[in-house]
Design an enzyme around this catalytic site. Structure first.
Site, short mmCIF file in Angstrom:
data_model
loop_
_atom_site.label_atom_id
_atom_site.label_comp_id
_atom_site.label_asym_id
_atom_site.label_seq_id
_atom_site.Cartn_x
_atom_site.Cartn_y
_atom_site.Cartn_z
CB ALA C 45 -70.21 55.25 -102.23
CB SER C 285 -71.82 58.56 -81.80
OG SER C 285 -71.93 57.17 -82.01
NE ARG C 338 -78.82 55.40 -86.40
CZ ARG C 338 -77.80 55.61 -87.20
NH1 ARG C 338 -78.02 55.95 -88.46
NH2 ARG C 338 -76.57 55.47 -86.78
CG HIS C 409 -78.39 60.72 -89.46
ND1 HIS C 409 -77.25 61.46 -89.37
CD2 HIS C 409 -78.02 59.42 -89.40
CE1 HIS C 409 -76.22 60.63 -89.24
NE2 HIS C 409 -76.65 59.39 -89.28
CG LEU C 449 -69.61 54.21 -91.79
CD1 LEU C 449 -68.73 54.09 -90.56
CD2 LEU C 449 -69.18 55.40 -92.63
#
Lengths: 253, 288, 646
Positions: C45, C285, C338, C409, C449
Site C-alpha cells: 500500500a 499458504s 478462513r 494472521h 494484496l
C-alpha cells in the site's frame, strides 16, 4: 543442547569491534537460530547488558532481512535457507558457533551483526525496473509470455536481496544479485525496451559502490538461500556485451 | 588509473579474451613439443622450430601472444587487488562454501605459472632473443654457401691476410668436427656453443638458429628440472580446469543444452593438454 | 457526538467511483510540485501509493522501518491476488467478486468501497504485468489462475508461492524509479513515533532514526499511513517481527477513530506452536487447501496415541479419518473461508481430537493429491512450501501429512476511513491493512494484496487530490512550530521514562504475557465472561509495563529493546480497545466469534438488526473510556443473507 557462541560485537561503524564469547545452555533442537539468539538476548538484558543487535523481520525466509555469517557460511551450514530458517538441530551439541556480520566494503557495519545493505537498493534504483507509471497500461494478456520464459523470469525474480551472495563471494561481488534482476527483466518482453541502458547503468553503479569483480567461483550460487543460478550472471554478461557492442545506447549519467 | 573507468565486466571479458588467446596457443606449442618424441634426431622438431622462428605471420602472432600474456597477468593482478579492497575486514572463520575445484585459487595457480614462464623464457625464448646464451644450430647448406662465396673471393684475391687465416681456421675446424655436432640427416650442425658457431661458421654467419632440440634434451636430463616441469603442469591443469567454462560464463555462453558440453571440453582440455606436455619430461626421464 | 460521514457518492453502485472521479477536484501539475506528502510504510500500500503520487508530480517522502522497502511483510504473502478478469470463462465478473468479498466479510464491509475494489482489481493485474511481475503463465503464454478459499471461480493470479514478494517487488521497482527521478525521497530505518496535528489537520510526523536514535521532524500537507496491521498484539502471529500497530495507535491518540478493532483474522493453515521459545508462527499458504485434505482421527483414542507418539498418521485407515471440513461443508469442502476453517479446527482440537503434541494441530494431507496428480505435479505446485515445512518441522510432507493449526494472521480492523480513505483527521489518510474499509469481519484469501495495491495505485492518488486541491494556498509547512516542538518533547519524555524504569521484566516477557491474555481471552472463541476478565488484566499489564519494564542500552544508538518497548506500550493500549470492541459486539460474525451467539448447528450467528454497523472508537485521553461511534452499514444493492458454505 549447549553451545559456545563467539559473536562479533561492535558499538558503531567507527568503533573497534571484537569477538565476545557467550555460553548458552538448554536449547531445544527445534529452536530456530534466531530464537536461540533471542534467548541469549533475553539473558543479556536480564544481566543489564546490551543485547546483540542483528537484523531480522519475517522469520520465514522471504524478506531477506536476516543475514549472519555462521561458521564460515552465510546463513549457516544448511542449504537453500536463510538464517531465520536455520534450526539448532543442524548443529552438534556443545559446538562452538562463530557468528560474524556480512563483510564487504559497500556493507558498513551499523552495530554488532547489523550491516547497511542500502547499496543493493541503490543498484536497483539505477534501472532495476520497467519505467511504467501507474495507469494507461495494456491488458495483462495482451503481452504473451511463453511459459518457460515466465518460469525462468520467476526463478530470477525470487531473489530476496539478503546479500548472502556478496557475503559468500571471496571478492564481495554483487554479480548474482544484479544479474538476477537484469535477467528477470531481460527474459520478459516488458523489460526489452530498456535492456541496453539497464544493464550498463546497474553494472556501473555496482562498480562505483565498491563491490568486487566476479571471478566465477560460484560461491554465491552455492550459498544463495533462493538458489538463484549462475546462469543469470552469464545472461547478464551476454546482455552487457550486447549492450556495449550492438546497441547505440550509452550509460545514462 | 584510466582502467578504473572500464566496467568490471569489461575488464573481466578482456581478461578472458587474453586467456582465450593463450588457450589457443597451448595446443600449437604442445604439437611442436610432441615432435621431440619422434626418433629422428630432432628433424621434425627443428623444422617446426625453424618455421616458428622465421615465418613472418608467426612473428606477428608472437607479439600478440606476448602482449596477451603480459596483459592477462597485469589485469589479473589489478582485479585481484580490487577484489581484496572490496573486503577490507576479512572473516575470522575461513569460508566453508563449496566452490568448483581450484576456482578460488586462479591467481595463485596463475602466479606459479607466471614464475615458471620466467624460467621457461630464460631457458628458451631469451636464447632466441639473444639475451641468454644457449645451444645453436646451423644449416650446413647455408654455411657451405657462405664458405663457397668466401672461397671464390679468396681465389680472386679479395681477402686480406686476417680473413684468409679465419677461413683456413674455419676449414680446419669443420673438417675435424665431431659426429655429435651433426644431426642425423647430416644437413645441420647442432649443439653448438656461441664460440663454436664462430669457429665453424665464421663471424659473419647470419643464419644461426637456437638448437632447442639439444637444449630440451639437456634440460630434461636434469631430474630436478623435469620434476619442476611436472609440478608446474599439474598446476597448469588446475588453472585450465577452471579456464574454459569460466571463459564461457564470462562471455555469456550459458545454455541448458550446450553448457554441459562446454564443461566436458573444459575437463578434457585441462587434462589432455598438461598431460601432453608432461609426457615429454617423463619420456626423457624414463624412456630415453 | 461526532457523526461519521463516509462520503459515499450518490448513484448506482457501479457508477459511484466513475462519478466520483469525474467530479472530484484535481491539482494542476505546477501546484503538485509545491505539495508535500508523507507516506509511512513501504509495503504494497505504501510503496504503490508513493510511487503513484511521485509519478503524478507530488513531493513525496517515504519512511521505511527496515533497511529496504523490500523487507515489508507484504512480501510474505504466498498464494495470490484476486481479480475479476474472467479469463477462465467460469462466470466471474466484477459483481461476483464484489459479492464474494462482501459475503466473505460477513456483511460488515462498506458496500461502495468493496465494489470499487472489485472494479479496480483488473487494472492491478495489468499494472503489475506491465511492471514485469512474472505471474504464472500457461502454455499459450496467457496468465494462469488458481482457485482460493471462499470462491467458486478461479480468479487468483499467482507467481509460484511468492505472489506477495513479486507484487511488492513490482511496487518497489516503481518506487525505485521515482526515487531515481527525485520525486520520492526515501528514509530508511526510520520509525514513526508520533503524528503532528496543526489546526486540526495532519501536518507531519516525528520519527526516530533507528540507527542513531535521533529524533527527527517532518512536515507535509498530507500524511498517509500504510503501516499494516496489528496482529503482533497477539505476540505469536504470522506477522513479521517488525510489524506493529504503533503508528495507527499514535493516530488514534491524536484523534483518528479506530474501527472494528476486534475483527482479527485467524489463518487456518499455520505450523503449530512448538515451545515457549517460539518467536513467530509460519504460515503455510492457503493455496495448499486446493489439493490438501484436512482431517483428524475419528477415534479419540487414535488422536491420543498420535499425540503421545505411539501411532503414525499414515497408520490410520481411510475410514478412521474424519475429513471434518468436507463432512460439514460439502459444497466448499476444504475451501471454506478462513474463519470457518479455523474455528472448525479449534472445535475438533477442543473436543480432544488434536494431533500435535500440544493437542493443538490437525492434519493437512496430500496423499490423495499425490495419488491423483503424481508427486511431480504436487511438487511443481507446492514444492517451495513443502520444502519450507520440512526445514522447519523436519518432517517430509510428501510422506507424512503436514500438521497445521490456526494462528493470528491479519487484522480487518484499523483506522476508520471514509470513501476517500481519509481518517477523521483531515489530511491523514490510511491505506492497506492499516485501514478497515474493505474486508468487513473476515478477509478472503488473495484479497489483501488486491486491497493494498488498489488503495495505493488507483484510489488514493485520486482521492488525496480532492483534499490537496485547497491546500495549494498553504505554504510549505515549517517544522519549527509549537506543535512539532510539543510532539518531540512528549516523545523524548516518553522514551526517557521507559529507559528510566529499569524494572525486572524484559520487553519480550511482557509481550508474551500480552499475547497470552489476548489469545486466551480475546482469541478465536470469545465470550463475555472472558472478555470482562481480560480488560482489567490488560489494564494491569499496562501498569506493569510502566513500572516494571527493563530496557537496557541507550537512546542514542541502535537499540532494538527500546524499539520493541515503544511498540509494546502502544500494543497494550490497542489491546484494550480490541477487548472492549469484542465485548460490545454481541454477535458472531467473520473473524469475531462469540461463543454465546451460535446457531443450533454450532455455526456463527450474526445479528444484523443490532450490529450491522462499523464500530469506530474515539480516544478521549489516558485512563478515560474511549467513545464508540457507529457508522451504520446500508446494503442498498445486495441481499443480506446468512453466510452458507454448506
Amino acid at each position: 543442547m549447549d553451545f559456545t557462541l563467539k559473536i562479533w560485537r561492535q558499538e558503531s561503524q567507527k568503533a573497534k569491534g571484537r569477538f565476545e564469547t557467550y555460553k548458552i545452555t538448554d536449547i531445544s533442537p527445534d529452536c530456530s537460530f534466531l530464537e536461540m539468539l533471542d534467548i541469549l538476548n533475553e539473558s543479556l538484558v536480564n544481566k543489564l547488558s546490551h543485547p546483540v543487535c542483528f537484523d531480522h523481520d519475517c522469520r520465514e525466509g522471504i524478506c531477506g532481512m536476516c543475514g549472519l555469517y555462521i561458521n564460515g557460511h552465510p546463513h549457516g551450514p544448511d542449504s537453500a535457507i536463510t538464517t531465520c530458517q536455520l534450526h539448532m538441530r543442524k548443529f552438534k551439541d556443545g559446538e562452538t558457533i562463530t557468528i560474524e556480520p556480512w563483510r564487504a566494503k559497500p556493507f558498513p557495519i551499523i552495530r554488532d551483526l547489523v550491516v547497511d545493505r542500502t547499496a543493493l537498493d541503490k543498484i536497483i534504483q539505477e534501472g532495476g525496473y520497467v519505467s511504467v507509471t501507474t495507469g494507461g497500461v495494456p491488458d495483462g494478456n495482451s503481452i504473451l509470455i511463453p511459459k518457460h520464459k515466465a518460469d525462468k523470469a520467476m526463478d530470477s525474480a525470487s531473489c530476496i536481496g539478503c546479500g548472502a551472495c556478496v557475503a559468500a563471494c571471496k571478492n564481495a561481488s554483487a554479480m548474482l544479485f544484479v544479474s538476477a534482476k537484469v535477467s528477470q527483466l531481460a527474459l520478459l518482453p516488458q523489460g526489452k525496451p530498456e535492456a541496453a541502458t539497464r544493464v550498463q547503468n546497474m553494472v556501473a553503479k555496482m562498480d562505483q559502490l565498491g563491490f568486487g569483480n566476479c571471478t566465477n567461483t560460484y560461491a554465491c550460487e552455492a550459498e544463495c538461500p533462493k538458489e538463484i543460478k549462475r546462469s543469470n550472471i552469464a545472461r547478464m554478461n551476454r546482455e552487457f556485451i550486447l549492450a556495449k557492442v550492438a546497441s547505440e545506447e550509452d550509460l545514462q549519467q | 588509473m584510466k582502467l578504473i573507468q572500464f566496467a568490471s565486466i569489461t575488464k573481466k571479458i578482456a581478461l578472458a579474451a587474453f586467456g582465450l588467446f593463450l588457450l589457443l596457443f597451448l595446443p600449437v606449442h604442445l604439437g611442436i613439443n610432441l615432435c621431440l618424441l619422434r626418433d629422428d634426431g630432432g628433424e621434425w622438431y627443428r623444422n617446426a622450430s625453424h618455421f616458428m622462428g622465421t615465418n613472418y605471420i608467426v612473428k606477428v602472432f608472437e607479439i600478440v601472444l606476448l602482449a596477451s600474456v603480459l596483459l592477462h597477468i597485469c589485469l589479473a593482478i589489478y582485479l585481484t587487488i580490487e577484489n581484496w579492497l572490496a573486503r577490507p575486514v576479512r572473516y575470522k572463520v575461513r569460508t566453508k562454501t563449496k566452490t568448483p575445484f581450484m576456482s578460488r585459487y586462479m591467481i595463485w595457480t596463475g602466479g606459479i605459472i607466471a614464475c615458471f614462464l620466467v624460467l621457461h623464457f630464460i631457458n628458451f625464448y631469451f636464447v632466441k632473443l639473444d639475451l641468454v646464451q644457449g645451444k645453436y644450430s646451423a644449416s650446413i647448406e647455408q654455411v657451405d654457401k657462405l664458405f663457397q662465396q668466401k672461397a671464390i673471393k679468396l681465389q680472386q684475391g679479395e681477402l686480406n691476410e686476417k680473413e684468409q687465416a679465419a677461413l683456413m681456421a674455419q676449414y680446419q675446424a669443420i673438417s675435424q668436427i665431431s659426429p655429435e655436432k651433426m644431426d642425423k640427416s647430416q644437413k645441420n650442425m647442432v649443439n653448438l656453443t656461441k664460440e663454436e658457431v664462430i669457429q665453424y661458421c665464421g663471424e659473419d654467419f647470419k643464419h644461426v638458429e637456437p638448437d632447442f632440440y639439444t637444449m630440451s634434451k639437456e634440460l630434461f636430463a636434469n631430474k630436478t628440472y623435469s620434476l619442476i616441469y611436472l609440478v608446474v603442469f599439474v598446476v597448469l591443469g588446475f588453472h585450465l580446469y577452471h579456464a574454459i567454462n569460466s571463459l564461457a560464463q564470462t562471455l555469456g555462453l550459458s545454455h541448458r543444452k550446450y553448457s554441459p558440453i562446454i564443461d566436458w571440453i573444459s575437463v578434457f582440455y585441462a587434462v589432455l593438454v598438461p598431460l601432453g606436455f608432461a609426457i615429454i619430461p617423463l619420456w626423457f626421464m624414463f624412456v630415453k | 457526538m461526532n457523526t461519521l460521514s463516509s462520503k459515499i457518492p450518490e448513484g448506482q453502485l457501479s457508477e459511484k467511483w466513475t462519478r466520483y472521479k469525474s467530479s472530484q477536484k484535481l491539482v494542476n501539475p505546477a501546484n503538485k510540485r509545491k505539495l508535500d506528502i508523507i507516506v509511512v510504510g513501504t509495503g504494497l500500500a505504501g510503496a504503490s501509493a508513493a510511487a503513484s503520487l511521485g509519478a503524478l508530480g507530488f513531493n513525496v517522502k517515504i519512511f521505511c522501518i527496515s533497511d529496504s522497502p523490500r523487507r515489508a511483510h507484504s512480501i510474505a504473502a504466498q498464494g495470490g491476488i484476486n481479480a475479476a478478469k474472467n479469463y477462465q470463462n467460469d462466470g466471474d465478473s466484477v459483481d461476483r467478486l464484489f459479492f464474494d468479498t462482501i459475503k466473505g466479510g460477513d456483511y460488515r464491509a462498506r458496500e461502495a468501497n468493496v465494489y470499487r475494489l472489485a472494479e479496480v482489481s483488473n487494472s492491478i493485474i495489468d499494472q503489475c504485468v506491465a511492471q514485469g511481475v512474472p505471474f504464472a503463465r500457461d502454455y499459450s503464454g496467457m496468465l494462469d489462475n488458481r482457485s482460493f478459499g471462499g470462491a467458486q471461480v478461479s480468479r487468483t493470479f499467482y507467481a509460484k508461492g511468492q505472489t506477495g514478494q513479486q507484487l511488492l517487488l513490482g511496487a518497489y521497482s516503481a518506487l525505485s524509479k521515482e526515487i531515481k527521478a527525485g520525486t520520492v525521497k526515501m528514509y530508511e530505518r526510520r520509525e514513526m513515533m508520533d503524528l503532528v496535528v496543526v489546526d486540526g489537520r495532519a501536518r507531519g510526523i516525528i520519527t526516530r532514526n533507528l540507527q542513531t536514535g535521533e529524533i527527527e521532524r517532518w512536515a507535509s500537507h498530507a500524511v498517509v499511513i500504510a503501516t499494516g496491521g496489528y496482529g503482533n498484539v497477539y505476540f505469536l502471529s504470522t506477522n513479521a517481527m517488525n510489524c506493529n500497530g504503533s503508528a495507527a495507535v499514535q493516530c488514534f491518540h491524536k484523534g483518528a477513530f479506530f474501527a472494528n478493532p476486534c475483527f482479527v483474522q485467524i489463518h487456518p493453515t499455520c505450523i503449530p506452536v512448538k515451545g515457549d521459545y517460539q518467536s513467530k508462527l509460519t504460515l503455510m499458504s492457503e493455496s495448499l487447501r486446493n489439493d490438501g485434505r484436512i482431517w483428524v482421527p475419528k477415534k479419540i483414542e487414535d488422536a491420543q496415541a498420535i499425540r503421545e507418539g505411539r501411532l503414525n498418521p499414515t497408520d490410520i485407515s481411510e475410514q478412521d479419518r474424519d475429513y471434518y471440513l468436507e463432512r460439514r461443508y460439502p459444497a466448499f469442502g476444504n475451501l471454506v473461508p478462513r474463519d470457518i476453517a479455523s474455528r472448525a479446527a479449534k472445535e475438533r482440537c477442543d473436543a480432544g481430537y488434536g494431533v500435535a503434541p500440544s493437542g493443538y494441530g490437525v492434519y493437512l494431507d496430500f496423499k490423495s493429491a499425490i495419488e491423483r496428480l503424481g508427486k511431480d505435479k504436487v511438487e511443481a505446485r507446492y514444492g517451495n512450501l513443502f520444502q519450507m515445512y520440512e526445514k522447519i518441522v523436519d518432517v517430509n510432507p510428501y510422506e507424512n501429512p503436514m500438521m497445521i493449526y490456526p494462528a493470528v494472521h491479519y487484522t480487518m480492523g484499523g483506522l476508520w476511513v471514509d470513501y476517500e480513505l481519509q481518517t477523521t483527521i483531515p489530511g491523514l489518510f490510511a491505506t492497506g491493512e492499516a485501514n478497515f474499509s474493505d474486508h468487513g469481519a473476515n478477509r478472503l484469501g488473495a484479497s489483501a494484496l488486491m486491497q493494498g495495491l488498489a488503495d495505493g495505485y488507483f484510489i488514493l492518488p485520486y482521492t488525496i487530490q480532492n483534499y490537496l486541491s485547497d491546500q495549494i494556498y498553504q505554504e510549505r509547512i515549517s517544522t519549527q512550530t509549537e506543535e512539532f516542538t510539543q510532539a518531540e518533547n512528549a516523545l523524548r519524555d516518553k522514551l526517557e521514562t521507559i529507559m528510566s524504569i529499569k524494572g525486572e521484566k524484559t520487553v519480550d516477557t511482557l509481550q508474551r504475557e500480552l499475547g497470552h491474555i489476548m489469545w486466551e481471552y480475546v482469541g478465536m472463541g470469545r465470550n463475555a465472561e472472558n472478555l470482562r476478565k481480560a480488560i482489567p488484566m490488560l489494564r494491569e499489564l499496562r501498569n506493569e509495563f510502566w513500572t516494571n519494564v527493563r530496557v537496557t542500552g541507550d537512546l542514542t544508538s541502535m537499540n532494538p529493546e527500546l524499539e520493541k518497548a515503544v511498540r509494546l506500550a502502544d500494543h497494550i493500549e490497542l489491546s484494550q480497545i480490541i477487548a472492549k470492541d469484542a465485548l460490545q459486539r454481541e454477535e458472531s460474525c467473520g473473524g469475531h466469534y462469540r461463543e454465546e451467539f451460535v446457531t443450533n448447528e454450532g455455526e456463527a450467528k450474526r445479528d444484523d438488526d443490532n450490529y450491522m454497523f462499523v464500530a469506530a472508537w474515539q480516544y478521549t485521553g489516558k485512563d478515560q473510556e474511549p467513545i464508540m461511534h457507529k457508522e451504520e452499514l446500508k446494503y442498498e444493492f445486495i441481499n443480506v443473507q446468512q453466510r452458507n458454505y454448506k
